[in-house]
Design an enzyme around this catalytic site. Structure first.
Site, PDB file in Angstrom:
ATOM      1  N   GLY A  42       0.836  -1.199   0.000  1.00 56.20           N
ATOM      2  CA  GLY A  42       0.000   0.000   0.000  1.00 56.20           C
ATOM      3  C   GLY A  42       0.862   1.236   0.000  1.00 56.20           C
ATOM      4  N   LYS A  43       0.517   2.188  -0.836  1.00 54.45           N
ATOM      5  CA  LYS A  43       1.346   3.378  -1.001  1.00 54.45           C
ATOM      6  C   LYS A  43       1.419   4.209   0.274  1.00 54.45           C
ATOM      7  CE  LYS A  43       1.447   5.428  -4.968  1.00 54.45           C
ATOM      8  NZ  LYS A  43       2.732   4.887  -5.423  1.00 54.45           N
ATOM      9  N   GLY A  44       0.313   4.326   0.987  1.00 55.36           N
ATOM     10  CA  GLY A  44       0.340   5.107   2.219  1.00 55.36           C
ATOM     11  C   GLY A  44       1.235   4.483   3.268  1.00 55.36           C
ATOM     12  N   THR A 223       9.049  12.271 -12.156  1.00 58.54           N
ATOM     13  CA  THR A 223      10.136  11.317 -11.947  1.00 58.54           C
ATOM     14  C   THR A 223      10.339  10.498 -13.219  1.00 58.54           C
ATOM     15  OG1 THR A 223       8.612   9.708 -10.952  1.00 58.54           O
ATOM     16  CG2 THR A 223       9.755  11.210  -9.466  1.00 58.54           C
ATOM     17  N   GLY A 225      12.695   7.708 -13.463  1.00 54.59           N
ATOM     18  CA  GLY A 225      13.424   6.469 -13.227  1.00 54.59           C
ATOM     19  C   GLY A 225      14.918   6.670 -13.329  1.00 54.59           C
ATOM     20  N   GLY A 254       8.871   4.657  -6.126  1.00 57.10           N
ATOM     21  CA  GLY A 254       8.096   5.888  -6.193  1.00 57.10           C
ATOM     22  C   GLY A 254       7.602   6.333  -4.839  1.00 57.10           C
ATOM     23  N   ASP A 255       7.160   5.383  -4.022  1.00 59.82           N
ATOM     24  CA  ASP A 255       6.706   5.716  -2.673  1.00 59.82           C
ATOM     25  C   ASP A 255       7.867   6.228  -1.828  1.00 59.82           C
ATOM     26  OD1 ASP A 255       4.269   4.755  -3.519  1.00 59.82           O
ATOM     27  OD2 ASP A 255       4.505   2.810  -2.556  1.00 59.82           O
ATOM     28  N   SER A 294      13.136  -2.862   1.993  1.00 60.46           N
ATOM     29  CA  SER A 294      14.189  -2.196   1.209  1.00 60.46           C
ATOM     30  C   SER A 294      14.441  -0.762   1.635  1.00 60.46           C
ATOM     31  CB  SER A 294      13.810  -2.205  -0.278  1.00 60.46           C
ATOM     32  OG  SER A 294      12.804  -1.236  -0.560  1.00 60.46           O
TER      33      SER A 294
END
Length: 316
Positions: A42-44, A223, A225, A254-255, A294
């Site tokens: 989940g991004k959040g 962004t 990459g 990205g997050d 990570s």
């Protein structure tokens, strides 16, 4: 400049169910996989953990179900030191779940069932408005209802808080008022989708950024990459150079970038400098598998920056 950034993350949580295969399957194809594991997604959630590991005081606003996955998420927030001030547990609803297939080249495909994230409402935001108003930066994304994300940023901005919207997953935002957004942070694909363009549209990233400014944000960070990023404002475009690492897994980069951008802005850096810091943090996470496992802490990032600066000076 504040010694500790205060970041409010308005977002999603989904339990990530992950499997590795030699390659991404084609439509209708069955492959044998391996290394099945469950992890945090989940991004959040990703953004909150990364911001906390960079030393920010992080508050979280979102919704989970009253199931084992929701319990695991609350335990994660406690472990990472994230304040769950705006987290609601929805009785009878399931926590979001994402199915992820990774290949050995670091690519992935993802399918997400939002679950309880879909019930995250502006009323939930209002109930935690104090957390937004007390932040230096509010960060939202679109794995929650867009109306809720934008309401949260409007509440934050009215309180004088810097706001960031990561428009992912990408949706067409033409006709949407983004004046509550200080910084819009799409990647190149998301920038095209936000503008209603086809994936193969050849519009250059800088022009995409300029067109996105017309939707109302004060700045756009596109962004790119391995090519770095572009900071686009009414005053012009600034190129942010890439950080070279050996990429193992780009999932969650990205997050990581958005969380680091929020922390850097909260600490008082200008936008290009903040984007440079964010690019470094995001690159370092690509050296390792998964998302949460990570994400590097502040000491690791600072050590990398110091080594890089020393090497650069020696070459001169």
């Amino acid at each position: 400049m504040p010694t500790e950034a205060r970041v409010a993350v308005v977002g999603s949580y989904a339990k990530a169910l992950v499997m590795t295969a030699d390659r991404i399957p084609a439509p209708g194809e069955t492959l044998m996989g391996r290394d099945f594991r469950g992890t945090f997604g989940g991004k959040g959630s990703d953004m909150a953990v990364q911001a906390a590991r960079l030393g920010a005081a992080v508050s979280y606003l979102g919704v989970v179900g009253d199931d084992v996955y929701g319990v695991e998420f609350r335990e994660l927030l406690a472990q990472e030191g994230v304040d769950p001030v705006g987290l609601r547990v929805a009785p009878g609803e399931s926590t979001g779940v994402g199915f992820i297939v990774k290949d050995t080249a670091g690519r992935n495909v993802i399918v997400v069932d939002p679950g309880a994230n879909d019930s995250f409402s502006p009323a939930d935001v209002d109930a935690a408005a104090g957390a937004l108003g007390g932040a230096h930066v509010a960060l939202a994304q679109l794995e929650i209802p867009p109306a809720t994300a934008l309401h949260a940023l409007a509440v934050a901005r009215a309180a004088g808080v810097t706001t960031i919207l990561n428009p992912a997953p990408a949706v067409d935002l033409r006709g949407t008022d983004l004046t509550c957004v200080d910084v819009l942070t799409p990647n190149e694909h998301e920038a095209k989708a936000t503008l209603g363009l086809a994936p193969d549209d050849a519009t250059p990233p800088a022009e995409l950024g300029r067109r996105l400014l017309a939707l109302g944000p004060r700045a756009v960070v596109v962004t790119l990459g391995e090519a770095g990023a572009l900071v686009v404002t009414a005053d012009g475009t600034v190129e942010v150079p890439p950080v070279r690492v050996d990429v193992v897994d780009s999932n969650g980069a990205g997050d990581s970038f958005n969380a680091a951008l929020a922390v850097a802005l909260g600490e008082g850096r200008d936008l290009p400098a903040a984007a440079g810091f964010a690019g470094t943090v995001a690159a370092l996470c690509c050296e390792h598998w998964e998302t949460v496992p990570s994400y590097r802490d502040r000491a690791t990032v600072e050590a990398f920056l110091t080594t890089t600066e020393t090497t650069t000076e020696a070459r001169r």
